[in-house]
Design a protein around this motif. Sequence first.
Motif, mmCIF file in Angstrom:
data_model
loop_
_atom_site.group_PDB
_atom_site.id
_atom_site.type_symbol
_atom_site.label_atom_id
_atom_site.label_comp_id
_atom_site.label_asym_id
_atom_site.label_seq_id
_atom_site.Cartn_x
_atom_site.Cartn_y
_atom_site.Cartn_z
ATOM 1 N N PHE A 127 9.490 50.912 7.441
ATOM 2 C CA PHE A 127 8.501 49.925 7.153
ATOM 3 C C PHE A 127 8.901 48.654 7.581
ATOM 4 N N ASP A 128 7.851 47.461 7.767
ATOM 5 C CA ASP A 128 8.133 46.444 8.189
ATOM 6 C C ASP A 128 7.676 45.005 7.373
ATOM 7 N N PRO A 129 8.385 45.101 6.005
ATOM 8 C CA PRO A 129 8.434 43.995 5.032
ATOM 9 C C PRO A 129 8.702 42.636 5.562
ATOM 10 N N ALA A 130 9.662 42.635 6.738
ATOM 11 C CA ALA A 130 9.854 41.485 7.374
ATOM 12 C C ALA A 130 8.811 40.891 8.188
ATOM 13 N N GLY A 131 7.956 41.601 8.945
ATOM 14 C CA GLY A 131 7.045 41.307 9.376
ATOM 15 C C GLY A 131 5.755 40.783 8.345
ATOM 16 N N GLU A 132 5.696 41.508 7.356
ATOM 17 C CA GLU A 132 5.015 40.998 6.291
ATOM 18 C C GLU A 132 5.272 39.470 5.921
ATOM 19 N N MET A 133 6.303 39.253 5.924
ATOM 20 C CA MET A 133 6.926 37.815 5.508
ATOM 21 C C MET A 133 6.763 36.797 6.654
ATOM 22 N N VAL A 191 -1.622 65.201 17.572
ATOM 23 C CA VAL A 191 -1.094 65.925 16.319
ATOM 24 C C VAL A 191 -0.465 65.099 15.276
ATOM 25 N N VAL A 192 0.271 64.113 15.591
ATOM 26 C CA VAL A 192 1.060 63.130 14.821
ATOM 27 C C VAL A 192 0.023 62.150 14.195
ATOM 28 N N PRO A 193 0.108 62.129 12.763
ATOM 29 C CA PRO A 193 -0.601 61.094 12.023
ATOM 30 C C PRO A 193 -0.359 59.690 12.553
ATOM 31 N N GLY A 194 -1.179 58.875 12.322
ATOM 32 C CA GLY A 194 -1.267 57.268 12.862
ATOM 33 C C GLY A 194 -0.016 56.697 12.103
ATOM 34 N N VAL A 195 0.003 57.003 10.717
ATOM 35 C CA VAL A 195 1.180 56.334 9.801
ATOM 36 C C VAL A 195 2.406 56.875 10.466
ATOM 37 N N ALA A 196 2.691 57.961 10.858
ATOM 38 C CA ALA A 196 3.856 58.498 11.313
ATOM 39 C C ALA A 196 4.179 57.919 12.467
ATOM 40 N N GLN A 197 3.306 57.545 13.252
ATOM 41 C CA GLN A 197 3.456 56.848 14.665
ATOM 42 C C GLN A 197 3.889 55.489 14.242
ATOM 43 N N ARG A 214 7.596 53.881 15.096
ATOM 44 C CA ARG A 214 7.938 52.370 16.138
ATOM 45 C C ARG A 214 8.623 51.418 15.314
ATOM 46 N N ASN A 215 8.393 51.397 14.131
ATOM 47 C CA ASN A 215 9.177 50.639 13.098
ATOM 48 C C ASN A 215 10.689 50.801 13.183
ATOM 49 N N VAL A 216 11.148 52.060 13.046
ATOM 50 C CA VAL A 216 12.460 52.475 12.954
ATOM 51 C C VAL A 216 12.956 52.227 14.368
ATOM 52 N N ALA A 217 12.393 52.595 15.447
ATOM 53 C CA ALA A 217 12.861 52.413 16.863
ATOM 54 C C ALA A 217 13.093 50.967 16.879
ATOM 55 N N ASN A 218 12.254 49.857 16.440
ATOM 56 C CA ASN A 218 12.413 48.540 16.534
ATOM 57 C C ASN A 218 13.457 48.041 15.926
ATOM 58 N N THR A 219 13.607 48.458 14.610
ATOM 59 C CA THR A 219 14.876 48.119 13.964
ATOM 60 C C THR A 219 16.067 48.417 14.415
ATOM 61 N N LEU A 220 16.429 49.822 15.040
ATOM 62 C CA LEU A 220 17.524 50.261 15.552
ATOM 63 C C LEU A 220 17.805 49.374 16.877
ATOM 64 N N THR A 250 18.208 42.842 8.686
ATOM 65 C CA THR A 250 18.553 43.043 7.314
ATOM 66 C C THR A 250 17.466 43.377 6.325
ATOM 67 N N ILE A 251 16.363 42.895 6.340
ATOM 68 C CA ILE A 251 15.050 43.065 5.415
ATOM 69 C C ILE A 251 14.577 44.295 5.680
ATOM 70 N N ASN A 252 14.451 44.606 6.992
ATOM 71 C CA ASN A 252 13.740 46.035 7.273
ATOM 72 C C ASN A 252 14.741 47.206 6.977
ATOM 73 N N ALA A 253 16.143 46.987 7.333
ATOM 74 C CA ALA A 253 16.951 48.151 7.120
ATOM 75 C C ALA A 253 17.226 48.560 5.402
ATOM 76 N N THR A 254 16.885 47.532 4.758
ATOM 77 C CA THR A 254 17.160 47.929 3.323
ATOM 78 C C THR A 254 15.966 47.983 2.573
ATOM 79 N N LEU A 255 14.976 46.856 2.516
ATOM 80 C CA LEU A 255 13.608 46.934 1.841
ATOM 81 C C LEU A 255 12.985 47.840 2.725
ATOM 82 N N GLY A 256 12.799 47.784 3.839
ATOM 83 C CA GLY A 256 12.048 48.635 4.756
ATOM 84 C C GLY A 256 12.682 50.289 4.758
ATOM 85 N N ILE A 257 13.447 50.466 4.124
ATOM 86 C CA ILE A 257 13.952 51.844 4.012
ATOM 87 C C ILE A 257 14.385 52.403 5.490
ATOM 88 N N GLY A 258 15.531 51.715 5.823
ATOM 89 C CA GLY A 258 16.089 52.191 7.226
ATOM 90 C C GLY A 258 15.183 51.732 8.579
#
Length: 262
Positions: A131-137, A78-84, A88-94, A120-128
């Motif tokens: 998203f995972d901009p830190a990984g892309e860096m 049921v849950v779309p891949g992008v939501a999954q 995972r990104n939010v759980a990792n950040t927490l 710091t990067i993911n909690a701010t630029l990654g919108i809480g």
Amino acid sequence: MAVGSMIGLGLSRPCRRLFIALCLLPALALVAGCALPEAPAPAGIEDPFEERNRRVHAANKGIDRAVLRPVARAYGAVVPGVAQTGLRNVANTLDLPGTVVNNLLQLDLPSAARNSARFTINATLGIGGLFDPAGEMGLAEADTDFGETLHVWGVPEGAYVELPVFGPSNKRDALGTVVDIVLNPLGPMLSDETRRVVTAIEVGEVVDTRNRYAVMIDGVLYESADSYAQSRLLYLQNRRFTLHTDIATPDEDPMALDTEGF
């Protein structure tokens, strides 16, 4: 091996979802009186509690069959891949503040700095953390836990144990799991409402992990001649490999080993 079916095989950090255990522990009563076969543990495996461990394993397996596996299947359908991915990104950040604490306790300052920057990067630029901009860096997480901290401090792994709901472990990592539940410094800073949201995210992460690794977990639990022995083997080999104390060759990935016949 229910919630611990993912965690215990090394596919996630030690579970910090104590409330799940409190909700599901009554299921252990269903098998508490069952007599289960016991076989000598292979060389290199200390399992003096095998009879008790097998009872807990049977209960965990029942929880997985009745609750976790069907919920995970529905989630995956049921849950779309992008939501999954976002979950995972939010759980990792927490989880990252607690990981940083363990980095510092291990005197691993480079990893502490990298994980702090990632948070710091993911909690701010990654919108809480959505998203995972830190990984892309290129700032990949230096994952660790309090069980590894105890290993760094020289604490031996101790006997193998299977924990209710949490799954495969050993004495050292069982203690580490308890500490990791309260180690994250982010916890005391959250409001009651935010804690409820975090709890929902952690539940979702368990379901997400069960869904992602369904083929391997189902193979261990439901296609093995002895699911207890195979989960024990995979857990110990993976954990020792991670901590560079594996009884196999150091370059051998235990998750790729052929365990057919267990």
